[in-house]
Design a protein around this motif. Structure first.
Motif, PDB file in Angstrom:
ATOM      1  N   THR A  33      84.329 -16.748  37.234  1.00  0.00           N
ATOM      2  CA  THR A  33      85.425 -15.949  36.675  1.00  0.00           C
ATOM      3  C   THR A  33      86.660 -16.046  37.559  1.00  0.00           C
ATOM      4  O   THR A  33      87.781 -16.237  37.066  1.00  0.00           O
ATOM      5  CB  THR A  33      84.996 -14.481  36.532  1.00  0.00           C
ATOM      6  OG1 THR A  33      83.841 -14.405  35.698  1.00  0.00           O
ATOM      7  CG2 THR A  33      86.113 -13.645  35.913  1.00  0.00           C
ATOM      8  N   LYS A  34      86.454 -15.940  38.888  1.00  0.00           N
ATOM      9  CA  LYS A  34      87.587 -16.025  39.812  1.00  0.00           C
ATOM     10  C   LYS A  34      88.183 -17.425  39.838  1.00  0.00           C
ATOM     11  O   LYS A  34      89.414 -17.601  39.886  1.00  0.00           O
ATOM     12  CB  LYS A  34      87.151 -15.609  41.216  1.00  0.00           C
ATOM     13  CG  LYS A  34      86.950 -14.113  41.379  1.00  0.00           C
ATOM     14  CD  LYS A  34      86.639 -13.752  42.823  1.00  0.00           C
ATOM     15  CE  LYS A  34      86.579 -12.233  43.012  1.00  0.00           C
ATOM     16  NZ  LYS A  34      86.269 -11.864  44.421  1.00  0.00           N
TER      17      LYS A  34
ATOM     18  N   VAL B 118      86.261 -16.046  30.645  1.00  0.00           N
ATOM     19  CA  VAL B 118      85.055 -16.368  31.410  1.00  0.00           C
ATOM     20  C   VAL B 118      84.513 -15.030  31.916  1.00  0.00           C
ATOM     21  O   VAL B 118      84.812 -14.606  33.039  1.00  0.00           O
ATOM     22  CB  VAL B 118      85.347 -17.319  32.588  1.00  0.00           C
ATOM     23  CG1 VAL B 118      84.051 -17.704  33.296  1.00  0.00           C
ATOM     24  CG2 VAL B 118      86.069 -18.573  32.101  1.00  0.00           C
ATOM     25  N   PRO B 119      83.738 -14.339  31.084  1.00  0.00           N
ATOM     26  CA  PRO B 119      83.240 -13.016  31.472  1.00  0.00           C
ATOM     27  C   PRO B 119      82.291 -13.105  32.667  1.00  0.00           C
ATOM     28  O   PRO B 119      81.676 -14.156  32.923  1.00  0.00           O
ATOM     29  CB  PRO B 119      82.490 -12.532  30.216  1.00  0.00           C
ATOM     30  CG  PRO B 119      82.931 -13.434  29.115  1.00  0.00           C
ATOM     31  CD  PRO B 119      83.259 -14.737  29.752  1.00  0.00           C
ATOM     32  N   LEU B 120      82.169 -12.006  33.387  1.00  0.00           N
ATOM     33  CA  LEU B 120      81.152 -11.948  34.438  1.00  0.00           C
ATOM     34  C   LEU B 120      79.782 -12.178  33.810  1.00  0.00           C
ATOM     35  O   LEU B 120      79.442 -11.521  32.816  1.00  0.00           O
ATOM     36  CB  LEU B 120      81.185 -10.593  35.134  1.00  0.00           C
ATOM     37  CG  LEU B 120      82.329 -10.343  36.124  1.00  0.00           C
ATOM     38  CD1 LEU B 120      82.289  -8.901  36.602  1.00  0.00           C
ATOM     39  CD2 LEU B 120      82.231 -11.299  37.296  1.00  0.00           C
ATOM     40  N   PRO B 121      78.989 -13.098  34.333  1.00  0.00           N
ATOM     41  CA  PRO B 121      77.676 -13.366  33.721  1.00  0.00           C
ATOM     42  C   PRO B 121      76.733 -12.186  33.921  1.00  0.00           C
ATOM     43  O   PRO B 121      76.750 -11.525  34.967  1.00  0.00           O
ATOM     44  CB  PRO B 121      77.190 -14.603  34.480  1.00  0.00           C
ATOM     45  CG  PRO B 121      77.894 -14.549  35.793  1.00  0.00           C
ATOM     46  CD  PRO B 121      79.231 -13.936  35.513  1.00  0.00           C
TER      47      PRO B 121
ATOM     48  N   GLU C 161      73.305 -17.074  32.233  1.00  0.00           N
ATOM     49  CA  GLU C 161      74.689 -17.108  31.770  1.00  0.00           C
ATOM     50  C   GLU C 161      75.594 -17.787  32.789  1.00  0.00           C
ATOM     51  O   GLU C 161      76.514 -18.533  32.429  1.00  0.00           O
ATOM     52  CB  GLU C 161      75.202 -15.690  31.487  1.00  0.00           C
ATOM     53  CG  GLU C 161      74.869 -15.198  30.105  1.00  0.00           C
ATOM     54  CD  GLU C 161      75.693 -13.981  29.689  1.00  0.00           C
ATOM     55  OE1 GLU C 161      76.573 -13.542  30.474  1.00  0.00           O
ATOM     56  OE2 GLU C 161      75.453 -13.463  28.592  1.00  0.00           O
ATOM     57  N   GLU C 162      75.319 -17.537  34.086  1.00  0.00           N
ATOM     58  CA  GLU C 162      76.123 -18.184  35.120  1.00  0.00           C
ATOM     59  C   GLU C 162      75.935 -19.685  35.068  1.00  0.00           C
ATOM     60  O   GLU C 162      76.916 -20.456  35.151  1.00  0.00           O
ATOM     61  CB  GLU C 162      75.733 -17.656  36.499  1.00  0.00           C
ATOM     62  CG  GLU C 162      76.569 -18.280  37.616  1.00  0.00           C
ATOM     63  CD  GLU C 162      76.078 -17.874  39.002  1.00  0.00           C
ATOM     64  OE1 GLU C 162      76.934 -17.686  39.871  1.00  0.00           O
ATOM     65  OE2 GLU C 162      74.854 -17.785  39.193  1.00  0.00           O
ATOM     66  N   ALA C 163      74.696 -20.129  34.918  1.00  0.00           N
ATOM     67  CA  ALA C 163      74.423 -21.561  34.848  1.00  0.00           C
ATOM     68  C   ALA C 163      75.124 -22.183  33.641  1.00  0.00           C
ATOM     69  O   ALA C 163      75.709 -23.270  33.737  1.00  0.00           O
ATOM     70  CB  ALA C 163      72.921 -21.800  34.775  1.00  0.00           C
ATOM     71  N   ALA C 164      75.064 -21.497  32.506  1.00  0.00           N
ATOM     72  CA  ALA C 164      75.704 -22.016  31.290  1.00  0.00           C
ATOM     73  C   ALA C 164      77.218 -22.111  31.473  1.00  0.00           C
ATOM     74  O   ALA C 164      77.852 -23.068  31.004  1.00  0.00           O
ATOM     75  CB  ALA C 164      75.367 -21.124  30.109  1.00  0.00           C
TER      76      ALA C 164
END
Length: 633
Positions: free
Chosen positions: A467-468, A490-493, A498-501
């Motif tokens: 996100t940052k 890009v929302p916080l996972p 979700e982060e990996a995706a």
């Protein structure tokens, strides 16, 4: 008959007080005749205000005169002739009485002429006493001086020529060109064959047009579509043979062709309730106004303000006695954009080679100014290039690489490329054309677009890492353009999956083609810039802090070597191009499909292309970009 289309707000004070001022007759001083005549004149002023209000009726005003039926019709006729939306009527001073049964008082009148503005005049109300009752003398002069019993008022409204939308060099993108408004007669004159022809030849819903025609008052022209005069000439022999077809000629602000920059420039149509509100207080329901794009966003600036005249005419000869109102219109002001005409043409020509829906955006990297924005292969008003919300796929590895470089990794950090990788029960794989190559660097993973290599590093990033990093490229902010545009998110996972995706531009990550072009522009310029379409209207300048110099240098190398020896080799031979391909999985009608992406830059021009349903970025988007780049310098 009073019109009901205007939307006007009158205060309760205005309606109840008839706009009478504190010096009106009927007050506490003066003779009995002054008080009595002043009271009836005040009542008449109130009734006149109500008569010319939306949905107003003249009967109450007529009932206060010595000839109710004749005067009520006269008052209504003047209202209709002026096309007045509201009126204020204020008795001035105290009544002047010649004797005990005849008093006069001046009325200050201000009528809002719909679509023109305010017309002011002073008339005189004469109150006569018959028996014990005071009545207003039913004279046309009470409404307007000089009307008498037979003269009438004639209003003419004039529209200034609509101003042009210009490109960055001041070249007109729009001009007032001949058009034809095609429609049908109200009622049942048009037949089933007529409505079928509207559907077949003009892409108009014939069934809906038929319903509108049957519901419209007798004698009305029911418009269906506005087309260019040259297009109508091709259809005229066929359409004019059909019962009930009617046409009206005119001009409309149009680009050189029906497809040129359509989703940016926008369209114009006869005003609707919504577009009339946007067009401002001097617009009319019969006007052609902007409905989408820049034509809508800058409707009032482009249109200017209408002028108008009101003439007092002789009731017998119909000749003008004198012009009693004359308001000059003001010309519209052009809207200058950042578009480059030649680049826009090149973008549209490149998209015309696609068989699938596609968009291309080009921006000046150093300023964020939008040079071209096209949607194809068929032109549409929907601006997919600005408003589309897509998973950016592997083009987002530009952002992912920046995030990893910011976490302490380098261009040579080992990133192993396997066929699949499992993250907490979710299996990720590479695109079909890539075989696992095992050990490799971040640069190689970028050049070959290996999903598993990047995902293998997800634990090195903090939860808000992507996100940052995206915010450094301007992703996730309101773009603030003069027309609608989506800046991505890009929302916080919520978890590691979700982060990996997000690291491969999937999952909850979305962006428009414009936003992806701005990602490439950030690498080219080193700092994310706010997009600009209309200078002076759109916010300009940096959208974020500059990227670290080492990150910029690495990303530029990554993107250039992707062209010279990676997945973007299709662009080799088009100069010093740097690019990143992308393939994004999407679900369409319950089935998994792919969109093909490519983003990059050459010189100070950054770009992005998406092809909906494209097999991959290199196969679908690559050839379009190659055609585009070969046409522009």
């Amino acid at each position: 008959m009073k019109r009901t289309t205007a939307i006007v707000c009158l205060s309760s004070l205005l309606i109840t007080a008839g706009c009478s001022d504190s010096t009106s007759g009927g007050g506490g001083s003066g003779s009995d005749e002054q008080k009595a005549s002043g009271a009836v004149i005040k009542q008449f002023a109130d009734a006149w205000v109500n008569a010319w209000a939306p949905n107003g009726k003249p009967d109450a005003a007529g009932a206060l005169t010595d000839n109710p039926t004749v005067f009520a019709k006269r008052l209504d006729d003047v209202d209709s002739a002026l096309v007045a939306s509201t009126v204020t009527v204020a008795p001035q001073g105290d009544p002047k009485c010649a004797d005990g049964s005849n008093c006069t008082q001046e009325l200050a009148v201000e009528a809002q002429l719909r679509g023109i503005g305010a017309m002011k005049w002073t008339s005189t109300a004469t109150a006569v006493k018959t028996g014990e009752t005071w009545k207003i003398k039913a004279s046309g002069d009470t409404i307007y001086p000089g009307l008498g019993d037979s003269n009438y008022l004639k209003r003419v409204r004039t529209l200034p020529a609509r101003a042009s939308i210009l490109d960055r060099n001041g070249v007109a993108l729009t001009a007032n060109r001949p058009i034809v408004i095609v429609g049908v007669a109200s009622g049942t004159k048009a037949t089933a064959a007529t409505y079928a022809a509207f559907t077949k030849y003009l892409d108009v819903d014939g069934a809906k047009l038929a319903a509108r025609a049957k519901a419209a008052p007798a004698g009305q022209f029911v418009d269906a579509i506005t087309i260019r005069a040259e297009e109508w000439e091709k259809l005229r022999p066929t359409m004019t043979k059909l019962p009930g077809v009617l046409t009206m000629g005119g001009t409309q602000s149009l680009p050189p062709t029906s497809t040129f920059a359509r989703s940016i420039i926008g369209t114009m149509k006869t005003a609707t309730e919504d577009t009339l509100k946007n067009a401002g207080p001097t617009a009319s329901a019969q006007d052609q106004v902007g409905t989408t794009g820049l034509q809508y966003a800058f409707q009032q600036q482009l249109a200017g303000t209408p002028g108008g005249t009101v003439a007092l005419r002789d009731g017998k000869t119909k000749l003008t006695v004198k012009t009693v109102f004359n308001q000059k219109g003001t010309a519209g002001k052009p809207v200058k954009t950042t578009l480059d005409t030649n680049m826009q043409k090149a973008a549209e020509a490149a998209l015309a080679t696609s068989k699938l829906p596609a968009s291309l955006v080009a921006v000046q990297a150093s300023t964020g100014q939008i040079l071209a924005a096209a949607n194809g292969p068929q032109a549409a008003s929907y601006n997919r290039a600005f408003q589309g919300r897509y998973a950016p796929g592997s083009t987002f590895k530009i952002v992912t690489s920046a995030a990893l470089l910011g976490s302490g990794q380098t261009t040579t950090t080992p990133l192993p490329c396997s066929n699949t990788i499992n993250v907490f029960g979710k299996t990720f794989k590479n695109y079909d054309g890539l075989a696992a190559y095992g050990a490799g660097t971040m640069q190689k993973a970028f050049n070959e677009s290996c999903n598993t290599a990047f995902i293998s590093q997800h634990a090195r990033l903090p939860k808000d890492g992507m996100t940052k990093a995206a915010s450094l490229f301007g992703i996730g902010r309101d773009l603030g353009l003069s027309i609608s545009a989506y800046g991505g998110q890009v929302p916080l996972p919520k978890d590691d999956v979700e982060e990996a995706a997000s690291m491969i531009g999937q999952g909850t990550v979305t962006a428009s083609p414009l936003a992806v072009a701005l990602i490439a522009a950030t690498v080219d310029h080193g700092t994310a810039m706010k997009p600009v379409l209309v200078p002076g209207k759109d916010a300009a300048g940096p959208a974020a802090s500059p990227l670290p110099a080492a990150t910029v240098a690495a990303l530029r190398t990554f993107m250039r070597t992707t062209v010279t020896g990676g997945t973007a080799k299709v662009l080799a031979g088009n100069g010093a191009v740097a690019a990143k391909t992308g393939t994004a999985e999407v679900v369409v009608n319950g089935k998994v499909a792919t969109n093909g992406w490519m983003a990059g830059y050459r010189g100070d021009v950054a770009f992005a292309v998406i092809v909906e349903g494209g097999a991959s970025g290199s196969k679908a988007a690559g050839p379009i970009l190659k055609t585009f780049l070969s046409s522009v310098k």
